[in-house]
Design a protein around this motif. Structure first.
Motif, PDB file in Angstrom:
ATOM      1  N   ALA A  94      -3.592  -3.238   8.263  1.00  0.00           N
ATOM      2  CA  ALA A  94      -2.218  -2.870   8.617  1.00  0.00           C
ATOM      3  C   ALA A  94      -1.512  -2.218   7.437  1.00  0.00           C
ATOM      4  CB  ALA A  94      -1.450  -4.105   9.079  1.00  0.00           C
ATOM      5  N   GLN A  95      -1.782  -2.689   6.225  1.00  0.00           N
ATOM      6  CA  GLN A  95      -1.172  -2.117   5.031  1.00  0.00           C
ATOM      7  C   GLN A  95      -1.643  -0.676   4.825  1.00  0.00           C
ATOM      8  OE1 GLN A  95      -2.257  -4.061   1.348  1.00  0.00           O
ATOM      9  NE2 GLN A  95      -0.423  -3.362   0.298  1.00  0.00           N
ATOM     10  N   ILE A  96      -2.945  -0.449   4.977  1.00  0.00           N
ATOM     11  CA  ILE A  96      -3.499   0.904   4.818  1.00  0.00           C
ATOM     12  C   ILE A  96      -2.948   1.837   5.886  1.00  0.00           C
ATOM     13  CG2 ILE A  96      -5.618   2.284   4.891  1.00  0.00           C
ATOM     14  CD1 ILE A  96      -7.051  -0.199   3.715  1.00  0.00           C
ATOM     15  N   GLU A  97      -2.902   1.370   7.119  1.00  0.00           N
ATOM     16  CA  GLU A  97      -2.410   2.207   8.213  1.00  0.00           C
ATOM     17  C   GLU A  97      -0.943   2.541   8.020  1.00  0.00           C
ATOM     18  OE1 GLU A  97      -1.857   4.564  11.355  1.00  0.00           O
ATOM     19  OE2 GLU A  97      -3.776   3.930  10.493  1.00  0.00           O
ATOM     20  N   ALA A  98      -0.146   1.593   7.498  1.00  0.00           N
ATOM     21  CA  ALA A  98       1.276   1.852   7.262  1.00  0.00           C
ATOM     22  C   ALA A  98       1.461   2.963   6.234  1.00  0.00           C
ATOM     23  CB  ALA A  98       1.975   0.574   6.806  1.00  0.00           C
ATOM     24  N   MET A  99       0.646   2.965   5.174  1.00  0.00           N
ATOM     25  CA  MET A  99       0.761   4.032   4.184  1.00  0.00           C
ATOM     26  C   MET A  99       0.260   5.348   4.757  1.00  0.00           C
ATOM     27  SD  MET A  99      -0.415   4.179   0.177  1.00  0.00           S
ATOM     28  CE  MET A  99       1.091   3.320  -0.338  1.00  0.00           C
ATOM     29  N   ARG A 100      -0.801   5.306   5.518  1.00  0.00           N
ATOM     30  CA  ARG A 100      -1.343   6.527   6.138  1.00  0.00           C
ATOM     31  C   ARG A 100      -0.308   7.163   7.060  1.00  0.00           C
ATOM     32  NH1 ARG A 100      -6.260   9.003   7.524  1.00  0.00           N
ATOM     33  NH2 ARG A 100      -6.381   9.820   9.644  1.00  0.00           N
ATOM     34  N   ALA A 101       0.472   6.324   7.756  1.00  0.00           N
ATOM     35  CA  ALA A 101       1.467   6.816   8.709  1.00  0.00           C
ATOM     36  C   ALA A 101       2.785   7.195   8.038  1.00  0.00           C
ATOM     37  CB  ALA A 101       1.717   5.760   9.779  1.00  0.00           C
ATOM     38  N   GLY A 102       2.910   6.951   6.724  1.00  0.00           N
ATOM     39  CA  GLY A 102       4.133   7.294   6.022  1.00  0.00           C
ATOM     40  C   GLY A 102       5.215   6.236   6.086  1.00  0.00           C
ATOM     41  N   ARG A 103       4.892   5.052   6.622  1.00  0.00           N
ATOM     42  CA  ARG A 103       5.874   3.970   6.722  1.00  0.00           C
ATOM     43  C   ARG A 103       5.901   3.097   5.468  1.00  0.00           C
ATOM     44  NH1 ARG A 103       2.996   3.366  11.500  1.00  0.00           N
ATOM     45  NH2 ARG A 103       2.222   1.347  10.782  1.00  0.00           N
ATOM     46  N   LEU A 104       4.918   3.275   4.587  1.00  0.00           N
ATOM     47  CA  LEU A 104       4.812   2.502   3.353  1.00  0.00           C
ATOM     48  C   LEU A 104       4.652   3.481   2.200  1.00  0.00           C
ATOM     49  CD1 LEU A 104       4.381  -0.178   1.819  1.00  0.00           C
ATOM     50  CD2 LEU A 104       1.960  -0.026   2.421  1.00  0.00           C
ATOM     51  N   HIS A 105       5.480   3.313   1.159  1.00  0.00           N
ATOM     52  CA  HIS A 105       5.522   4.302   0.089  1.00  0.00           C
ATOM     53  C   HIS A 105       4.897   3.825  -1.222  1.00  0.00           C
ATOM     54  CE1 HIS A 105       9.232   5.006   2.650  1.00  0.00           C
ATOM     55  NE2 HIS A 105       8.419   5.995   2.957  1.00  0.00           N
ATOM     56  N   ILE A 106       5.076   2.562  -1.560  1.00  0.00           N
ATOM     57  CA  ILE A 106       4.571   1.994  -2.807  1.00  0.00           C
ATOM     58  C   ILE A 106       3.917   0.663  -2.455  1.00  0.00           C
ATOM     59  CG2 ILE A 106       5.174   1.199  -5.133  1.00  0.00           C
ATOM     60  CD1 ILE A 106       7.746   2.920  -4.835  1.00  0.00           C
ATOM     61  N   ALA A 107       2.748   0.383  -3.047  1.00  0.00           N
ATOM     62  CA  ALA A 107       2.048  -0.829  -2.636  1.00  0.00           C
ATOM     63  C   ALA A 107       1.127  -1.353  -3.718  1.00  0.00           C
ATOM     64  CB  ALA A 107       1.237  -0.553  -1.367  1.00  0.00           C
ATOM     65  N   GLY A 108       0.879  -2.652  -3.647  1.00  0.00           N
ATOM     66  CA  GLY A 108      -0.188  -3.263  -4.413  1.00  0.00           C
ATOM     67  C   GLY A 108      -1.341  -3.537  -3.470  1.00  0.00           C
ATOM     68  N   PHE A 109      -2.460  -2.811  -3.662  1.00  0.00           N
ATOM     69  CA  PHE A 109      -3.632  -2.999  -2.806  1.00  0.00           C
ATOM     70  C   PHE A 109      -4.665  -3.871  -3.511  1.00  0.00           C
ATOM     71  CE2 PHE A 109      -2.128   0.834  -0.562  1.00  0.00           C
ATOM     72  CZ  PHE A 109      -2.325   0.433   0.752  1.00  0.00           C
ATOM     73  N   ASN A 110      -5.279  -4.769  -2.767  1.00  0.00           N
ATOM     74  CA  ASN A 110      -6.300  -5.630  -3.345  1.00  0.00           C
ATOM     75  C   ASN A 110      -7.540  -4.822  -3.747  1.00  0.00           C
ATOM     76  OD1 ASN A 110      -7.212  -5.139  -0.693  1.00  0.00           O
ATOM     77  ND2 ASN A 110      -8.330  -7.053  -0.640  1.00  0.00           N
ATOM     78  N   THR A 111      -8.378  -5.428  -4.557  1.00  0.00           N
ATOM     79  CA  THR A 111      -9.548  -4.739  -5.114  1.00  0.00           C
ATOM     80  C   THR A 111     -10.382  -4.054  -4.036  1.00  0.00           C
ATOM     81  OG1 THR A 111      -9.618  -6.487  -6.781  1.00  0.00           O
ATOM     82  CG2 THR A 111     -11.522  -5.030  -6.650  1.00  0.00           C
ATOM     83  N   GLY A 112     -10.737  -4.795  -2.998  1.00  0.00           N
ATOM     84  CA  GLY A 112     -11.619  -4.252  -1.975  1.00  0.00           C
ATOM     85  C   GLY A 112     -11.011  -3.145  -1.148  1.00  0.00           C
ATOM     86  N   SER A 113      -9.678  -3.143  -1.022  1.00  0.00           N
ATOM     87  CA  SER A 113      -9.009  -2.122  -0.209  1.00  0.00           C
ATOM     88  C   SER A 113      -8.772  -0.815  -0.952  1.00  0.00           C
ATOM     89  CB  SER A 113      -7.657  -2.642   0.304  1.00  0.00           C
ATOM     90  OG  SER A 113      -7.824  -3.627   1.284  1.00  0.00           O
ATOM     91  N   ASN A 114      -8.898  -0.816  -2.278  1.00  0.00           N
ATOM     92  CA  ASN A 114      -8.581   0.385  -3.044  1.00  0.00           C
ATOM     93  C   ASN A 114      -9.311   1.633  -2.566  1.00  0.00           C
ATOM     94  OD1 ASN A 114      -6.918   0.490  -5.914  1.00  0.00           O
ATOM     95  ND2 ASN A 114      -7.244  -1.572  -5.111  1.00  0.00           N
ATOM     96  N   PRO A 115     -10.644   1.627  -2.429  1.00  0.00           N
ATOM     97  CA  PRO A 115     -11.316   2.851  -1.976  1.00  0.00           C
ATOM     98  C   PRO A 115     -10.911   3.264  -0.575  1.00  0.00           C
ATOM     99  CG  PRO A 115     -12.860   1.020  -2.097  1.00  0.00           C
ATOM    100  CD  PRO A 115     -11.615   0.567  -2.771  1.00  0.00           C
ATOM    101  N   LEU A 116     -10.650   2.290   0.312  1.00  0.00           N
ATOM    102  CA  LEU A 116     -10.220   2.605   1.677  1.00  0.00           C
ATOM    103  C   LEU A 116      -8.826   3.223   1.671  1.00  0.00           C
ATOM    104  CD1 LEU A 116     -11.445  -0.633   3.447  1.00  0.00           C
ATOM    105  CD2 LEU A 116     -12.313   1.668   3.873  1.00  0.00           C
ATOM    106  N   ALA A 117      -7.920   2.645   0.871  1.00  0.00           N
ATOM    107  CA  ALA A 117      -6.557   3.176   0.808  1.00  0.00           C
ATOM    108  C   ALA A 117      -6.549   4.588   0.226  1.00  0.00           C
ATOM    109  CB  ALA A 117      -5.675   2.248  -0.023  1.00  0.00           C
ATOM    110  N   VAL A 118      -7.376   4.815  -0.799  1.00  0.00           N
ATOM    111  CA  VAL A 118      -7.485   6.151  -1.393  1.00  0.00           C
ATOM    112  C   VAL A 118      -8.019   7.140  -0.368  1.00  0.00           C
ATOM    113  CG1 VAL A 118      -8.739   7.527  -3.094  1.00  0.00           C
ATOM    114  CG2 VAL A 118      -7.703   5.358  -3.776  1.00  0.00           C
TER     115      VAL A 118
END
Length: 248
Positions: A94-118
């Motif tokens: 949900a955190q990744i999707e929120a940033m992808r959709a432009g609803r989230l601007h600044i975030a702390g992503f956990n280690t495992g999510s970093n490559p997915l979020a990028v």
């Protein structure tokens, strides 16, 4: 040239993502080859939100962190001149999707999510959380409880083990790799995997004897021990990994 990860972002919510390779989604460019999405050069592609939304990786109950981050959010508001709002996300996806959709601007992503979020959300990590003395990181621990019949990692074979989510490094990726490489055990073949959703769920599940074993980040475990949410006599540590980098 460095090899980057490839991923079809449509698989984000599926277990297959854990075994996928990654690349930046087609909506992003990486002309300078630094493995993260380039900042758009066209002014029309930039946004200037009146309110900045911040979210921290959901390793525990999000309400725990609203107050923890309050000073940072106040500082962010001061230096940007904008209102800043805390967004309590319930899952890594949900955190990744929120940033992808432009609803989230600044975030702390956990280690495992970093490559997915990028790859999927155009996330541009620039720093990592650390203590004032410069120390950082956490270890993955595999836990059981006294009297579970699991006295060593090898005893998990044929039993049940809890993971958090497929996007978690300590809650899934690291233990899966370690169990396969060091103990020749694969989830679904040598033991039954279940998913708790979050580290605190896994820790409470073991402490309350709902899960026979679980893989967790000990940073979360240590905070729960300090708050007396669980006690040391409820848990047995079977394995402790090397130190991993923490939230970016």
């Amino acid at each position: 040239m460095k090899k980057f990860l490839t991923l079809a972002c449509a698989t984000l919510l599926t277990p297959a993502l854990a075994q996928a390779a990654f690349q930046l989604d087609s909506r992003y460019q990486d002309k300078d080859g630094d493995l993260i999405a380039d900042i758009p050069s066209a002014e029309s592609e930039l946004i200037d939100p009146s309110t900045l939304i911040f979210a921290y990786t959901p390793v525990e109950d999000p309400s725990v962190y609203r107050e923890v981050w309050s000073e940072f959010l106040a500082h962010l508001s001061d230096v940007t001149g904008k209102r800043v709002q805390f967004f309590p996300v319930q899952s890594n996806a949900a955190q990744i999707e929120a940033m992808r959709a432009g609803r989230l601007h600044i975030a702390g992503f956990n280690t495992g999510s970093n490559p997915l979020a990028v790859a999927c959300a155009g996330y541009r990590p620039f720093t990592m959380m650390a203590a004032a003395d410069g120390s950082f990181g956490y270890e993955m621990e595999i836990l059981s409880y006294p009297g579970s019949g699991i006295d060593a990692v090898e005893d998990i074979r044929g039993k049940e083990m809890a993971f958090t989510s497929q996007t978690s490094n300590s809650g899934f990726k690291a233990p899966s790799a370690i169990l396969k490489a060091d103990y020749n055990m694969v989830a679904g073949e040598d033991f039954e995997p279940v998913f708790s959703g979050k580290h605190d769920n896994s820790i409470l599940g073991v402490a309350n004897q709902d899960y026979q074993a679980a893989a967790v980040a000990n940073s979360v475990l240590n905070r729960m021990l300090r708050r007396d949410v669980v006690s040391e006599d409820q848990l047995v540590s079977l394995y402790k990994s090397q130190t991993f980098p923490t939230t970016s």
